[in-house]
Enzyme design. Structure first.
Site, PDB file in Angstrom:
ATOM      1  N   ARG A 141       0.712  -1.078   0.064  1.00 38.63           N
ATOM      2  CA  ARG A 141      -0.014   0.143   0.039  1.00 38.63           C
ATOM      3  C   ARG A 141       0.842   1.180   0.007  1.00 38.63           C
ATOM      4  O   ARG A 141       1.678   1.330   1.020  1.00 38.63           O
ATOM      5  CB  ARG A 141      -0.963   0.071   1.299  1.00 38.63           C
ATOM      6  CG  ARG A 141      -1.888  -1.176   1.404  1.00 38.63           C
ATOM      7  CD  ARG A 141      -2.939  -1.166   0.452  1.00 38.63           C
ATOM      8  NE  ARG A 141      -4.020  -2.336   0.620  1.00 38.63           N
ATOM      9  CZ  ARG A 141      -4.360  -2.992  -0.298  1.00 38.63           C
ATOM     10  NH1 ARG A 141      -3.986  -2.788  -1.405  1.00 38.63           N
ATOM     11  NH2 ARG A 141      -5.201  -4.025   0.190  1.00 38.63           N
ATOM     12  N   GLU A 169       3.861  34.740   1.297  1.00 37.05           N
ATOM     13  CA  GLU A 169       4.464  35.099  -0.098  1.00 37.05           C
ATOM     14  C   GLU A 169       4.332  34.469  -1.435  1.00 37.05           C
ATOM     15  O   GLU A 169       4.173  35.089  -2.465  1.00 37.05           O
ATOM     16  CB  GLU A 169       6.022  35.278   0.319  1.00 37.05           C
ATOM     17  CG  GLU A 169       6.890  35.893  -0.788  1.00 37.05           C
ATOM     18  CD  GLU A 169       8.187  35.760  -0.266  1.00 37.05           C
ATOM     19  OE1 GLU A 169       9.125  35.159  -1.240  1.00 37.05           O
ATOM     20  OE2 GLU A 169       8.759  36.210   0.624  1.00 37.05           O
ATOM     21  N   GLU A 179       1.401  32.923  -2.146  1.00 35.80           N
ATOM     22  CA  GLU A 179       0.137  32.557  -2.179  1.00 35.80           C
ATOM     23  C   GLU A 179      -0.792  33.777  -3.059  1.00 35.80           C
ATOM     24  O   GLU A 179      -0.478  35.061  -2.620  1.00 35.80           O
ATOM     25  CB  GLU A 179      -0.542  32.616  -0.841  1.00 35.80           C
ATOM     26  CG  GLU A 179      -1.927  31.884  -0.810  1.00 35.80           C
ATOM     27  CD  GLU A 179      -2.144  31.570   0.653  1.00 35.80           C
ATOM     28  OE1 GLU A 179      -2.950  30.564   1.142  1.00 35.80           O
ATOM     29  OE2 GLU A 179      -1.605  32.216   1.672  1.00 35.80           O
TER      30      GLU A 179
END
Length: 193
Positions: A37, A142, A144
């Site tokens: 997995r 900064e 974003e």
């Protein structure tokens, strides 16, 4: 339900980045066979459904437009963000609403928990509603960049229906919103500390 349980036998790290951690576990299936997995370890996040009232008392929603690099497109979403180490989900909800939209809320209600990608991630998203919004200054990171706008619930539902909104958390929030506004699902509102 024990007949469905898988047990970890071994684990190896595939990647450890600044944000995500990818593991490959060898697991024993209930029938005794072994398989692997692969999954992403995620710190968790919050999403906020901010409600504002127009001058005539009609509810509007605070939403965002943000470019999402993996999809190479601008998405419509509710404000959301990753929980920082040691931060409680409610603190994160308050912080993300303030940072991304500039709003602070007078009242908050926790709606529930969402697991957006159960097949390959530990990610959870705590869903919060906020009302009694007070406008302020945004404090974006900064790196974003996003637009904040308002829409009516019916506009959001139309975008969900026609495929304009495909973000899983926003679709789930629309379900919550629809049921809250109809009175089918109740929220326990608390005043902000």
């Amino acid at each position: 339900m024990n007949h469905l349980q898988e047990s970890k036998v071994a684990s190896s790290e595939l990647c450890k980045g600044n944000f995500l951690h990818v593991l490959r576990d060898t697991v024993s299936l209930p029938n005794g066979h072994l398989t692997t997995r692969e999954y992403v370890v995620h710190p968790g996040a919050v999403m906020v459904v901010p409600l504002v009232e127009d001058a005539d008392g009609q509810v509007r929603l605070v939403l965002e437009r943000q470019f999402r690099y993996p999809l190479h497109r601008v998405m419509i979403e509710f404000p959301a963000g990753k929980i920082d180490p040691g931060e409680e989900p409610f603190q994160c909800a308050q912080r993300e609403l303030r940072e991304e939209t500039g709003y602070q809320a007078r009242s908050w209600a926790r709606a529930g928990l969402l697991h957006p990608v159960i097949s390959y991630s530990t990610e959870f998203i705590d869903i919060w509603f906020a009302r009694g919004l007070i406008a302020g200054e945004r404090r974006l990171d900064e790196d974003e960049m996003l637009d904040v706008f308002t829409a009516t619930p019916s506009e959001l539902m139309a975008w969900c229906r026609d495929g304009t909104v495909t973000d899983a958390k926003t679709l789930i929030a629309a379900l919550w919103l629809q049921n809250v506004l109809s009175g089918t699902w109740k929220l326990d509102w608390l005043d902000a500390p």
